[in-house]
Design a protein around this motif. Structure first.
Motif, PDB file in Angstrom:
ATOM      1  N   TYR A  71     -11.958   7.528  -2.420  1.00  0.00           N
ATOM      2  CA  TYR A  71     -10.796   6.838  -1.868  1.00  0.00           C
ATOM      3  C   TYR A  71      -9.926   6.201  -2.956  1.00  0.00           C
ATOM      4  CZ  TYR A  71     -12.450   7.362   2.897  1.00  0.00           C
ATOM      5  OH  TYR A  71     -12.837   7.887   4.105  1.00  0.00           O
ATOM      6  N   ALA A  72     -10.485   5.963  -4.108  1.00  0.00           N
ATOM      7  CA  ALA A  72      -9.747   5.293  -5.186  1.00  0.00           C
ATOM      8  C   ALA A  72      -8.676   6.207  -5.758  1.00  0.00           C
ATOM      9  CB  ALA A  72     -10.708   4.875  -6.290  1.00  0.00           C
ATOM     10  N   ASN A  73      -7.605   5.594  -6.262  1.00  0.00           N
ATOM     11  CA  ASN A  73      -6.571   6.401  -6.914  1.00  0.00           C
ATOM     12  C   ASN A  73      -7.121   6.950  -8.234  1.00  0.00           C
ATOM     13  OD1 ASN A  73      -5.452   4.902  -9.377  1.00  0.00           O
ATOM     14  ND2 ASN A  73      -5.183   3.315  -7.802  1.00  0.00           N
ATOM     15  N   ILE A 108     -12.175  -1.056  -4.107  1.00  0.00           N
ATOM     16  CA  ILE A 108     -11.748  -0.404  -2.866  1.00  0.00           C
ATOM     17  C   ILE A 108     -12.535  -0.935  -1.665  1.00  0.00           C
ATOM     18  CG2 ILE A 108     -10.957   1.651  -4.111  1.00  0.00           C
ATOM     19  CD1 ILE A 108     -13.474   3.113  -3.065  1.00  0.00           C
ATOM     20  N   ASN A 162       0.847  -1.183   0.000  1.00  0.00           N
ATOM     21  CA  ASN A 162       0.000   0.000   0.000  1.00  0.00           C
ATOM     22  C   ASN A 162       0.891   1.244   0.000  1.00  0.00           C
ATOM     23  OD1 ASN A 162       0.879   0.552   2.633  1.00  0.00           O
ATOM     24  ND2 ASN A 162      -0.880  -0.427   3.571  1.00  0.00           N
ATOM     25  N   GLU A 204      -1.703   2.055  -7.226  1.00  0.00           N
ATOM     26  CA  GLU A 204      -1.734   3.305  -7.988  1.00  0.00           C
ATOM     27  C   GLU A 204      -0.703   3.304  -9.107  1.00  0.00           C
ATOM     28  OE1 GLU A 204      -1.902   8.123  -7.337  1.00  0.00           O
ATOM     29  OE2 GLU A 204      -1.430   6.841  -5.627  1.00  0.00           O
ATOM     30  N   LEU A 210      -6.280   1.481  -4.332  1.00  0.00           N
ATOM     31  CA  LEU A 210      -5.756   2.541  -3.473  1.00  0.00           C
ATOM     32  C   LEU A 210      -4.377   2.995  -3.957  1.00  0.00           C
ATOM     33  CD1 LEU A 210      -7.003   1.128  -0.042  1.00  0.00           C
ATOM     34  CD2 LEU A 210      -8.143   2.754  -1.570  1.00  0.00           C
TER      35      LEU A 210
END
Length: 181
Positions: free
Chosen positions: A72-74, A65, A12, A48, A43
């Motif tokens: 919240y998503a890239n 997600i 992450n 990403e 994320l």
């Protein structure tokens, strides 16, 4: 005909190394060049960078997600699935893929690998990317030997290997592989 879906799993945002970021970007680029769909946890970090690599090469990305809010998503996710189920979304990521590529990673990556293992999904770990990928690459997760987690020396090799295994499992053979050169 349905497009091949390849999950990219790994570190992450907080734990991602520069090496893993670079490898993830290259994996995403190769997935897009092969015409496959990139699936990930949506994320930061490896997720990403893989999505960014795919988007830079006109690929399609799906982010699954854990939250209930699209924000919240890239920013490189084309399709966002708000799973609303927290870490249990790892099951959806692994289950939604024809094959899985691990780049680094921690316990979340191991969870996705375990789900893939139980489902006998082909998996490749990018060697030298750290964490779970280096720890479990070249091994089986238990004595049942359901599926070996293959290792690749490079991101390009990882995508080639996973495509070959997916095609073999589908009975399509090597002659129908997309060109990833």
């Amino acid at each position: 005909m349905r497009r091949i879906q390849i999950a990219v799993i790994g570190y992450n945002k907080d734990r991602c190394t520069d090496e893993a970021r670079k490898a993830a970007y290259e994996v995403g680029s190769e997935i897009a060049r092969a015409g496959a769909v990139l699936v990930c946890g949506g994320l930061g970090g490896v997720m990403e960078e893989a999505c960014r690599g795919a988007k830079d090469n006109n690929g399609l990305t799906v982010g699954i997600i854990p939250e209930d809010d699209f924000s919240y998503a890239n920013k490189y996710c084309d399709i966002i699935v708000c799973s609303t189920i927290g870490f249990a979304r790892d099951f959806i990521v692994a289950g939604s893929a024809d094959g899985i590529i691990a780049v680094g990673g921690g316990v979340g990556t191991l969870t996705e690998m375990t789900v893939g293992y139980m489902m006998k999904k082909p998996m490749v770990a990018v060697k030298g990317s750290g964490g779970t990928a280096d720890e479990y690459g070249g091994r089986y997760l238990d004595e049942r030997k359901r599926v070996e987690i293959m290792t690749a020396a490079s991101p390009k090799e990882a995508v080639r290997m996973i495509l070959e295994r997916i095609k073999e499992n589908a009975g399509l053979g090597h002659d129908n592989l997309p060109d990833t050169a």
